[in-house]
Design an enzyme around this catalytic site. Structure first.
Site, PDB file in Angstrom:
ATOM      1  N   LYS A   1      65.625  65.783  75.387  1.00  0.00           N
ATOM      2  CA  LYS A   1      65.019  66.871  74.923  1.00  0.00           C
ATOM      3  C   LYS A   1      64.064  66.837  73.653  1.00  0.00           C
ATOM      4  O   LYS A   1      62.816  67.277  73.801  1.00  0.00           O
ATOM      5  CB  LYS A   1      66.107  67.961  74.069  1.00  0.00           C
ATOM      6  CG  LYS A   1      67.351  68.583  74.944  1.00  0.00           C
ATOM      7  CD  LYS A   1      68.316  69.414  74.626  1.00  0.00           C
ATOM      8  CE  LYS A   1      68.832  69.096  73.361  1.00  0.00           C
ATOM      9  NZ  LYS A   1      69.845  67.895  73.444  1.00  0.00           N
TER      10      LYS A   1
ATOM     11  N   ARG B   1      72.193  76.627  71.496  1.00  0.00           N
ATOM     12  CA  ARG B   1      73.287  76.200  71.832  1.00  0.00           C
ATOM     13  C   ARG B   1      74.647  76.496  72.028  1.00  0.00           C
ATOM     14  O   ARG B   1      75.656  76.220  72.370  1.00  0.00           O
ATOM     15  CB  ARG B   1      73.614  74.927  70.813  1.00  0.00           C
ATOM     16  CG  ARG B   1      73.104  73.437  71.229  1.00  0.00           C
ATOM     17  CD  ARG B   1      73.220  72.559  69.828  1.00  0.00           C
ATOM     18  NE  ARG B   1      73.295  71.249  69.967  1.00  0.00           N
ATOM     19  CZ  ARG B   1      72.382  70.337  69.737  1.00  0.00           C
ATOM     20  NH1 ARG B   1      71.180  70.946  69.652  1.00  0.00           N
ATOM     21  NH2 ARG B   1      72.106  69.122  69.980  1.00  0.00           N
TER      22      ARG B   1
ATOM     23  N   ARG C   1      69.905  54.496  70.061  1.00  0.00           N
ATOM     24  CA  ARG C   1      69.089  55.084  68.892  1.00  0.00           C
ATOM     25  C   ARG C   1      69.742  54.863  67.572  1.00  0.00           C
ATOM     26  O   ARG C   1      69.114  54.757  66.424  1.00  0.00           O
ATOM     27  CB  ARG C   1      68.740  56.682  69.179  1.00  0.00           C
ATOM     28  CG  ARG C   1      68.000  57.390  67.941  1.00  0.00           C
ATOM     29  CD  ARG C   1      67.784  58.557  68.464  1.00  0.00           C
ATOM     30  NE  ARG C   1      69.008  59.456  68.500  1.00  0.00           N
ATOM     31  CZ  ARG C   1      68.856  60.807  69.075  1.00  0.00           C
ATOM     32  NH1 ARG C   1      67.852  61.398  69.491  1.00  0.00           N
ATOM     33  NH2 ARG C   1      70.130  61.598  69.065  1.00  0.00           N
TER      34      ARG C   1
ATOM     35  N   ARG D   1      70.976  57.829  61.690  1.00  0.00           N
ATOM     36  CA  ARG D   1      71.680  59.124  61.606  1.00  0.00           C
ATOM     37  C   ARG D   1      73.222  58.867  61.812  1.00  0.00           C
ATOM     38  O   ARG D   1      73.653  58.019  62.755  1.00  0.00           O
ATOM     39  CB  ARG D   1      71.340  59.735  62.857  1.00  0.00           C
ATOM     40  CG  ARG D   1      70.144  60.805  62.680  1.00  0.00           C
ATOM     41  CD  ARG D   1      69.433  61.211  63.967  1.00  0.00           C
ATOM     42  NE  ARG D   1      70.501  62.243  64.623  1.00  0.00           N
ATOM     43  CZ  ARG D   1      70.296  62.970  65.760  1.00  0.00           C
ATOM     44  NH1 ARG D   1      68.932  62.990  66.128  1.00  0.00           N
ATOM     45  NH2 ARG D   1      70.963  63.718  66.233  1.00  0.00           N
TER      46      ARG D   1
ATOM     47  N   ARG E   1      80.287  64.950  70.442  1.00  0.00           N
ATOM     48  CA  ARG E   1      78.865  65.962  70.793  1.00  0.00           C
ATOM     49  C   ARG E   1      78.906  66.284  72.143  1.00  0.00           C
ATOM     50  O   ARG E   1      78.533  67.482  72.375  1.00  0.00           O
ATOM     51  CB  ARG E   1      77.850  65.161  70.219  1.00  0.00           C
ATOM     52  CG  ARG E   1      77.649  64.842  68.745  1.00  0.00           C
ATOM     53  CD  ARG E   1      76.621  63.961  68.224  1.00  0.00           C
ATOM     54  NE  ARG E   1      75.264  64.337  68.736  1.00  0.00           N
ATOM     55  CZ  ARG E   1      74.369  63.321  68.606  1.00  0.00           C
ATOM     56  NH1 ARG E   1      74.677  62.052  67.820  1.00  0.00           N
ATOM     57  NH2 ARG E   1      73.179  63.440  68.859  1.00  0.00           N
TER      58      ARG E   1
HETATM   59  P1  B4P Z   1      66.582  62.654  72.501  1.00  0.00           P
HETATM   60  O1  B4P Z   1      67.555  62.930  74.103  1.00  0.00           O
HETATM   61  O2  B4P Z   1      65.253  63.196  72.644  1.00  0.00           O
HETATM   62  O3  B4P Z   1      67.521  63.376  71.614  1.00  0.00           O
HETATM   63  P2  B4P Z   1      67.937  65.122  71.760  1.00  0.00           P
HETATM   64  O4  B4P Z   1      68.704  65.491  72.774  1.00  0.00           O
HETATM   65  O5  B4P Z   1      66.682  65.755  71.612  1.00  0.00           O
HETATM   66  O6  B4P Z   1      68.752  65.074  70.232  1.00  0.00           O
HETATM   67  P3  B4P Z   1      70.332  65.204  70.063  1.00  0.00           P
HETATM   68  O7  B4P Z   1      70.831  66.537  71.054  1.00  0.00           O
HETATM   69  O8  B4P Z   1      70.914  64.100  69.962  1.00  0.00           O
HETATM   70  O9  B4P Z   1      70.284  66.140  68.613  1.00  0.00           O
HETATM   71  P4  B4P Z   1      69.675  67.416  67.970  1.00  0.00           P
HETATM   72  O10 B4P Z   1      68.814  66.754  66.943  1.00  0.00           O
HETATM   73  O11 B4P Z   1      69.375  68.584  68.807  1.00  0.00           O
HETATM   74  O12 B4P Z   1      66.931  61.165  72.497  1.00  0.00           O
HETATM   75  C1  B4P Z   1      67.947  60.362  72.702  1.00  0.00           C
HETATM   76  C2  B4P Z   1      67.537  58.887  72.799  1.00  0.00           C
HETATM   77  O13 B4P Z   1      67.247  58.722  74.222  1.00  0.00           O
HETATM   78  C3  B4P Z   1      66.252  58.553  71.996  1.00  0.00           C
HETATM   79  O14 B4P Z   1      66.485  57.450  71.293  1.00  0.00           O
HETATM   80  C4  B4P Z   1      65.258  58.396  73.037  1.00  0.00           C
HETATM   81  O15 B4P Z   1      64.284  57.503  72.675  1.00  0.00           O
HETATM   82  C5  B4P Z   1      66.204  58.060  74.227  1.00  0.00           C
HETATM   83  N1  B4P Z   1      65.462  58.658  75.693  1.00  0.00           N
HETATM   84  C6  B4P Z   1      64.902  59.880  75.749  1.00  0.00           C
HETATM   85  N2  B4P Z   1      64.523  60.024  77.091  1.00  0.00           N
HETATM   86  C7  B4P Z   1      65.038  58.628  77.667  1.00  0.00           C
HETATM   87  C8  B4P Z   1      64.802  58.060  79.040  1.00  0.00           C
HETATM   88  N3  B4P Z   1      64.325  58.995  80.054  1.00  0.00           N
HETATM   89  N4  B4P Z   1      65.422  57.048  79.332  1.00  0.00           N
HETATM   90  C9  B4P Z   1      65.936  56.040  78.201  1.00  0.00           C
HETATM   91  N5  B4P Z   1      66.189  56.539  76.965  1.00  0.00           N
HETATM   92  C10 B4P Z   1      65.539  57.819  76.705  1.00  0.00           C
HETATM   93  O16 B4P Z   1      71.054  67.962  67.205  1.00  0.00           O
HETATM   94  C11 B4P Z   1      71.942  67.160  66.348  1.00  0.00           C
HETATM   95  C12 B4P Z   1      73.030  67.730  65.634  1.00  0.00           C
HETATM   96  O17 B4P Z   1      72.449  69.277  64.728  1.00  0.00           O
HETATM   97  C13 B4P Z   1      73.819  68.639  66.416  1.00  0.00           C
HETATM   98  O18 B4P Z   1      75.123  67.533  67.043  1.00  0.00           O
HETATM   99  C14 B4P Z   1      74.440  69.681  65.791  1.00  0.00           C
HETATM  100  O19 B4P Z   1      75.477  69.306  64.699  1.00  0.00           O
HETATM  101  C15 B4P Z   1      73.405  70.156  64.934  1.00  0.00           C
HETATM  102  N6  B4P Z   1      72.548  71.281  65.562  1.00  0.00           N
HETATM  103  C16 B4P Z   1      71.357  71.200  66.120  1.00  0.00           C
HETATM  104  N7  B4P Z   1      71.114  72.437  66.726  1.00  0.00           N
HETATM  105  C17 B4P Z   1      72.046  73.291  67.020  1.00  0.00           C
HETATM  106  C18 B4P Z   1      72.267  74.519  67.245  1.00  0.00           C
HETATM  107  N8  B4P Z   1      71.416  75.262  67.860  1.00  0.00           N
HETATM  108  N9  B4P Z   1      73.456  75.161  66.851  1.00  0.00           N
HETATM  109  C19 B4P Z   1      74.380  74.317  66.342  1.00  0.00           C
HETATM  110  N10 B4P Z   1      74.189  73.126  65.935  1.00  0.00           N
HETATM  111  C20 B4P Z   1      72.996  72.522  66.102  1.00  0.00           C
END
Ligand code: B4P
Length: 194
Positions: free
Chosen positions: A14, A92, A131, A137, A149
């Site tokens: 995302k 979420r 990552r 983190r 998660r």
């Molecule tokens: P991303 O996939 O970009 O990570 P994300 O889903 O955006 O973030 P995540 O869900 O982990 O955490 P968030 O900050 O929203 O990247 C993952 C990795 O994969 C990266 O290293 C990337 O380079 C790699 N990658 C991406 N695409 C790839 C591909 N095609 N092939 C290979 N590798 C790839 O949330 C963190 C915490 O915040 C949550 O657990 C919660 O505690 C809290 N939180 C955030 N929003 C909330 C909400 N709305 N409500 C309640 N809690 C919330």
């Protein structure tokens, strides 16, 4: 306005994809994860409250994130300069989705589409652990926290796609494969709306 939710489990890409799509479509990228990490690193009261949930891989309470998003949405609407929003990691829970819809409707706009990335659990865990080697983190380093998660996603977040499906607003996109290829698939989904 064009308002998109980039949806999917943790580690589905995302944040990675929102960063690429925001300039292409002149959208303001709002990531609740980034906002919460900023609050944490600034040591604010909100950040301290969020820390214990985030570090355990739990969701932060709805009222915290809903209030935080509302402030950012109004800042952007008052200042202008964007054609819409790309919401990343929000909503979420169904309660967050309902609050977002109400908030947007009060501002005479709405969610146009949810683009939902599909990625299998083992790939998610592999990506996040990788990552974790550099992200600093706490929630990226421990496999049991990462799996929690994913459980939180299944139990509380997956229902958000069903909520938007009742309004025919969900498009599923394959989230495994090359990052460029996935960006193009998502961009095609947005192009179809404009
Ligand atoms: P991303 O996939 O970009 O990570 P994300 O889903 O955006 O973030 P995540 O869900 O982990 O955490 P968030 O900050 O929203 O990247 C993952 C990795 O994969 C990266 O290293 C990337 O380079 C790699 N990658 C991406 N695409 C790839 C591909 N095609 N092939 C290979 N590798 C790839 O949330 C963190 C915490 O915040 C949550 O657990 C919660 O505690 C809290 N939180 C955030 N929003 C909330 C909400 N709305 N409500 C309640 N809690 C919330």
């Amino acid at each position: 306005m064009l308002n998109i939710i980039l949806f999917g489990p943790p580690g589905s890409g995302k944040g990675t994809q929102a960063t690429r799509l925001k300039d292409r479509f002149c959208l303001k990228h709002l990531s609740t994860g980034d906002m919460l990490r900023e609050e944490k690193s600034n040591g604010t009261e909100l950040g301290l409250e969020a820390k214990r949930f985030m570090d355990a891989g739990e969701l932060v309470p709805d009222h915290v994130v809903i209030g935080m998003i509302a402030v950012r949405v109004d800042e952007v609407l008052n200042k202008g300069g964007f054609d819409g929003f790309i919401f990343d990691g929000f909503p979420r829970t169904v309660a967050q989705a309902e609050a977002l819809d109400k908030m947007l409707s009060e501002r005479e706009t709405a969610i146009d589409q949810v683009l939902a990335l599909k990625v299998g659990e083992e790939e998610l865990v592999k990506r996040i652990l990788l990552r974790g080697e550099t992200s600093g983190r706490a929630d990226d380093r421990d496999e049991s926290i990462i799996r929690n998660r994913v459980v939180q996603y299944e139990e509380k977040t997956a229902a958000v796609a069903n909520y938007y499906a009742q309004f025919d607003k969900v498009t599923y996109v394959e989230g495994e494969g090359g990052i460029d290829e996935i960006t193009e698939a998502l961009a095609a989904g947005i192009d179809a709306l404009v």
